[in-house]
Design a protein around this motif. Structure first.
Motif, PDB file in Angstrom:
ATOM      1  N   TRP A 105       0.842  -1.209   0.000  1.00 54.36           N
ATOM      2  CA  TRP A 105       0.000   0.000   0.000  1.00 54.36           C
ATOM      3  C   TRP A 105       0.870   1.250   0.000  1.00 54.36           C
ATOM      4  O   TRP A 105       1.994   1.219   0.479  1.00 54.36           O
ATOM      5  N   ARG A 106       0.293   2.327  -0.479  1.00 55.53           N
ATOM      6  CA  ARG A 106       0.973   3.612  -0.347  1.00 55.53           C
ATOM      7  C   ARG A 106      -0.030   4.760  -0.607  1.00 55.53           C
ATOM      8  O   ARG A 106      -1.110   4.532  -1.163  1.00 55.53           O
ATOM      9  N   VAL A 107       0.393   5.935  -0.214  1.00 57.77           N
ATOM     10  CA  VAL A 107      -0.379   7.124  -0.567  1.00 57.77           C
ATOM     11  C   VAL A 107      -0.059   7.435  -2.020  1.00 57.77           C
ATOM     12  O   VAL A 107       1.120   7.522  -2.370  1.00 57.77           O
ATOM     13  N   PRO A 108      -1.070   7.561  -2.883  1.00 56.80           N
ATOM     14  CA  PRO A 108      -0.767   7.820  -4.300  1.00 56.80           C
ATOM     15  C   PRO A 108       0.120   9.051  -4.483  1.00 56.80           C
ATOM     16  O   PRO A 108      -0.002  10.020  -3.722  1.00 56.80           O
ATOM     17  N   ASP A 109       0.964   9.006  -5.491  1.00 51.85           N
ATOM     18  CA  ASP A 109       1.945  10.077  -5.729  1.00 51.85           C
ATOM     19  C   ASP A 109       1.298  11.451  -5.886  1.00 51.85           C
ATOM     20  O   ASP A 109       1.853  12.463  -5.497  1.00 51.85           O
ATOM     21  N   ASN A 110       0.121  11.485  -6.485  1.00 46.58           N
ATOM     22  CA  ASN A 110      -0.495  12.793  -6.768  1.00 46.58           C
ATOM     23  C   ASN A 110      -1.355  13.297  -5.601  1.00 46.58           C
ATOM     24  O   ASN A 110      -2.085  14.264  -5.751  1.00 46.58           O
ATOM     25  N   THR A 111      -1.250  12.621  -4.470  1.00 43.10           N
ATOM     26  CA  THR A 111      -2.090  13.010  -3.326  1.00 43.10           C
ATOM     27  C   THR A 111      -1.314  13.930  -2.391  1.00 43.10           C
ATOM     28  O   THR A 111      -0.181  13.614  -2.004  1.00 43.10           O
ATOM     29  N   ARG A 112      -1.939  15.066  -2.070  1.00 46.03           N
ATOM     30  CA  ARG A 112      -1.264  16.003  -1.165  1.00 46.03           C
ATOM     31  C   ARG A 112      -2.045  16.050   0.148  1.00 46.03           C
ATOM     32  O   ARG A 112      -3.249  16.360   0.160  1.00 46.03           O
ATOM     33  N   LEU A 113      -1.353  15.706   1.224  1.00 47.93           N
ATOM     34  CA  LEU A 113      -1.986  15.694   2.546  1.00 47.93           C
ATOM     35  C   LEU A 113      -1.362  16.800   3.403  1.00 47.93           C
ATOM     36  O   LEU A 113      -0.154  16.950   3.452  1.00 47.93           O
ATOM     37  N   ILE A 114      -2.230  17.571   4.058  1.00 52.39           N
ATOM     38  CA  ILE A 114      -1.742  18.637   4.950  1.00 52.39           C
ATOM     39  C   ILE A 114      -2.141  18.263   6.370  1.00 52.39           C
ATOM     40  O   ILE A 114      -3.318  17.997   6.639  1.00 52.39           O
ATOM     41  N   TRP A 115      -1.147  18.270   7.249  1.00 53.14           N
ATOM     42  CA  TRP A 115      -1.362  17.769   8.611  1.00 53.14           C
ATOM     43  C   TRP A 115      -1.338  18.905   9.626  1.00 53.14           C
ATOM     44  O   TRP A 115      -0.585  19.852   9.498  1.00 53.14           O
ATOM     45  N   VAL A 116      -2.160  18.712  10.661  1.00 53.02           N
ATOM     46  CA  VAL A 116      -2.016  19.530  11.859  1.00 53.02           C
ATOM     47  C   VAL A 116      -2.294  18.596  13.038  1.00 53.02           C
ATOM     48  O   VAL A 116      -3.131  17.694  12.934  1.00 53.02           O
ATOM     49  N   SER A 117      -1.537  18.778  14.112  1.00 52.64           N
ATOM     50  CA  SER A 117      -1.756  17.875  15.249  1.00 52.64           C
ATOM     51  C   SER A 117      -1.681  18.621  16.564  1.00 52.64           C
ATOM     52  O   SER A 117      -0.957  19.622  16.697  1.00 52.64           O
ATOM     53  N   TRP A 118      -2.479  18.154  17.490  1.00 49.26           N
ATOM     54  CA  TRP A 118      -2.429  18.635  18.865  1.00 49.26           C
ATOM     55  C   TRP A 118      -2.403  17.395  19.754  1.00 49.26           C
ATOM     56  O   TRP A 118      -3.297  16.531  19.653  1.00 49.26           O
ATOM     57  N   ASP A 119      -1.383  17.295  20.595  1.00 49.86           N
ATOM     58  CA  ASP A 119      -1.194  16.116  21.444  1.00 49.86           C
ATOM     59  C   ASP A 119      -1.194  14.866  20.569  1.00 49.86           C
ATOM     60  O   ASP A 119      -0.454  14.804  19.622  1.00 49.86           O
ATOM     61  N   ARG A 136     -10.531   1.444   4.789  1.00 42.15           N
ATOM     62  CA  ARG A 136     -11.236   2.725   4.955  1.00 42.15           C
ATOM     63  C   ARG A 136     -10.497   3.848   4.213  1.00 42.15           C
ATOM     64  O   ARG A 136     -11.103   4.659   3.521  1.00 42.15           O
ATOM     65  N   PHE A 137      -9.177   3.876   4.384  1.00 45.08           N
ATOM     66  CA  PHE A 137      -8.373   4.909   3.712  1.00 45.08           C
ATOM     67  C   PHE A 137      -8.466   4.758   2.192  1.00 45.08           C
ATOM     68  O   PHE A 137      -8.496   5.750   1.458  1.00 45.08           O
ATOM     69  N   ASP A 138      -8.516   3.503   1.740  1.00 46.80           N
ATOM     70  CA  ASP A 138      -8.646   3.246   0.306  1.00 46.80           C
ATOM     71  C   ASP A 138      -9.973   3.818  -0.187  1.00 46.80           C
ATOM     72  O   ASP A 138     -10.045   4.502  -1.213  1.00 46.80           O
ATOM     73  N   HIS A 139     -11.021   3.568   0.577  1.00 50.00           N
ATOM     74  CA  HIS A 139     -12.354   4.077   0.219  1.00 50.00           C
ATOM     75  C   HIS A 139     -12.354   5.608   0.117  1.00 50.00           C
ATOM     76  O   HIS A 139     -13.024   6.194  -0.733  1.00 50.00           O
ATOM     77  N   LEU A 140     -11.576   6.243   0.994  1.00 53.80           N
ATOM     78  CA  LEU A 140     -11.522   7.714   1.016  1.00 53.80           C
ATOM     79  C   LEU A 140     -10.534   8.281  -0.007  1.00 53.80           C
ATOM     80  O   LEU A 140     -10.398   9.502  -0.126  1.00 53.80           O
ATOM     81  N   GLY A 141      -9.830   7.393  -0.689  1.00 47.33           N
ATOM     82  CA  GLY A 141      -8.874   7.858  -1.701  1.00 47.33           C
ATOM     83  C   GLY A 141      -7.554   8.315  -1.112  1.00 47.33           C
ATOM     84  O   GLY A 141      -6.762   8.992  -1.789  1.00 47.33           O
ATOM     85  N   LEU A 142      -7.302   7.935   0.132  1.00 43.18           N
ATOM     86  CA  LEU A 142      -6.059   8.367   0.785  1.00 43.18           C
ATOM     87  C   LEU A 142      -4.901   7.412   0.489  1.00 43.18           C
ATOM     88  O   LEU A 142      -3.732   7.813   0.534  1.00 43.18           O
ATOM     89  N   VAL A 143      -5.211   6.144   0.263  1.00 43.10           N
ATOM     90  CA  VAL A 143      -4.163   5.166  -0.068  1.00 43.10           C
ATOM     91  C   VAL A 143      -4.654   4.322  -1.239  1.00 43.10           C
ATOM     92  O   VAL A 143      -5.845   4.305  -1.548  1.00 43.10           O
ATOM     93  N   SER A 144      -3.710   3.625  -1.860  1.00 45.61           N
ATOM     94  CA  SER A 144      -4.112   2.685  -2.915  1.00 45.61           C
ATOM     95  C   SER A 144      -3.151   1.504  -2.893  1.00 45.61           C
ATOM     96  O   SER A 144      -2.030   1.607  -2.380  1.00 45.61           O
ATOM     97  N   LYS A 145      -3.624   0.409  -3.433  1.00 44.10           N
ATOM     98  CA  LYS A 145      -2.752  -0.772  -3.521  1.00 44.10           C
ATOM     99  C   LYS A 145      -1.689  -0.472  -4.562  1.00 44.10           C
ATOM    100  O   LYS A 145      -1.981   0.160  -5.587  1.00 44.10           O
TER     101      LYS A 145
END
Lengths: 110, 306
Positions: free
Chosen positions: A18-32, A95-104
């Motif tokens: 699995w991996r995050v597709p190359d053309n996918t841009r994820l922006i993160w923010v985290s608290w604790d 679930r992530f695959d369904h959301l388009g966040l990862v792909s096989k």
């Protein structure tokens, strides 16, 4: 708890990569230990716990199978890996695959 | 020139011809209407302090309140709200012309003003600090906001938390506050000097009466500020006043889901709310007593300045 990953029955699922597709841009923010993620292509915002966030962050940088991801999570979060936990990873990936966040990832695509 | 300085004849003339151009925070709204006493009297009274823009000013929204052209104008008179000639709502009874105008202008802003992140929130300023109250209907946002602005807090907006994405500044939009049902009497008792228009009964939200913001809030509509605190208020009967810190991730999600145009703005909205939540203290307020709630909020305003 099973700590020994190889004892987990190997299925076709556990060998898939699995991996995050190359053309996918994820922006993160985290608290604790809570993470919020913006998926640019889909325009969607997701709330993740630490396990989900670490899993996705690993897949942003490389291609992994479920068992490899389990080892990564064990190392990064100090979790005991059980068969149940591996199933949870599989479920998260679905679930992530369904959301388009990862792909096989097919080796042929390299 | 302000609306209150225009005599009735000239006000009617403008409404019936080129339109009355009123400055509302960053927006210029051109209002046209035929002679409807149910509209003109409350408009003249409640818009008293709002600035009339020059003829050459470009209007952001051209709105009109007028009877529909059908037989109902003779039996049960109705009015409709039009924006650029199109009517987004079903007609209302003619006696509700003024609340229809107010809802209509809010609708224009909520559906058009995407140069801003639009939080569904009241915003006030105290001691130079912007305080945002995002809330869901029925949580007492307007009542709390009405009380605060009559205790020296500056009104930015009761309905829209306008955030300018490029610098995160809060933009004032001091429009009338639509008090509903029990809160009308609550505010009349809380501040007998409050300027409140007529009661409009049997609207879709029950009885509505509009509160005119204090003159100073309207005059300072050009002064922006930086947000410092986010408070999610909830009025509940017979609960002790409590203000509790809130996890930032939760505040983010609640602010995002409460925004009018979060999905439309996409990454711009995500980044704006991220910065907002990073820089603000976040709380959850439960209250039933307005004076106690104001005291608690004063402490929050003071703490930030120490």
């Amino acid at each position: 708890m099973l700590r020994d990953i190889p004892t987990v029955k190997m299925t076709s699922k556990s060998t898939e990569k699995w991996r995050v597709p190359d053309n996918t841009r994820l922006i993160w923010v985290s608290w604790d230990d809570e993470f919020i993620l913006f998926h640019s292509q889909a325009g969607k915002t997701h709330y993740l716990n630490q396990v989900g966030a670490v899993l996705l962050q690993e897949l942003e940088t490389n291609t992994y199978s479920v068992s490899e991801l389990a080892k990564k999570l064990e190392k990064r979060l100090g979790l005991d890996i059980s068969e149940e936990f591996v199933k949870r990873i599989e479920s998260l990936l679905a679930r992530f695959d369904h959301l388009g966040l990862v792909s096989k990832h097919s080796p042929l695509s390299n | 020139m302000r609306v209150g300085e225009l005599d009735l004849e000239h006000l009617q003339q403008r409404l019936a011809s080129t339109g009355l151009k009123v400055s509302m925070g960053p927006f210029t709204v051109s209002i046209r209407s035929t002679t409807l006493s149910g509209l003109i009297d409350p408009l003249r009274y409640l818009y008293h302090d709002y600035v009339i823009c020059g003829e050459s000013e470009i209007s952001d929204y051209h709105v009109r309140v007028a009877p529909p052209s059908n037989i109902r104008r003779w039996i049960h008179p109705q009015v409709q709200f039009l924006m650029d000639g199109n009517s987004p709502f079903r007609p209302f009874p003619a006696r509700l012309a003024f609340p229809l105008l107010e809802w209509g202008i809010n609708w224009c802003i909520a559906t058009r003003a995407h140069q801003f992140l639009l939080l569904h929130a009241a915003v006030v300023e105290r001691r130079g600090r912007g305080i945002i109250f995002p809330a869901w209907p029925g949580h007492g946002k307007t009542t709390l906001c009405a009380a605060l602005i009559h205790r020296g807090w500056r009104l930015f907006s009761d309905e829209f938390g306008l955030i300018r994405p490029r610098d995160g500044r809060l933009i004032p939009l001091p429009r009338l506050l639509p008090l509903k049902n029990e809160s009308i009497a609550v505010i009349r008792e809380f501040e007998p000097e409050a300027v409140i228009g007529p009661d409009f009964t049997k609207t879709r939200k029950g009885t509505v009466a509009h509160l005119r913001p204090p003159t100073g809030c309207i005059k300072r509509a050009g002064e922006t500020t930086q947000a410092a605190v986010i408070v999610f208020p909830r009025w509940q009967s017979d609960v002790p006043t409590s203000l509790e810190p809130m996890p930032k991730s939760q505040a983010f999600l609640m602010a995002a889901t409460n925004a009018f145009n979060y999905e439309m703005l996409g990454e711009t909205a995500f980044r704006a709310i991220t910065e907002l939540v990073k820089t603000c203290s976040c709380y959850r307020l439960s209250y039933s007593n307005l004076d106690e709630a104001i005291n608690v909020l004063e402490q929050v305003a003071i703490q930030g300045n120490e």
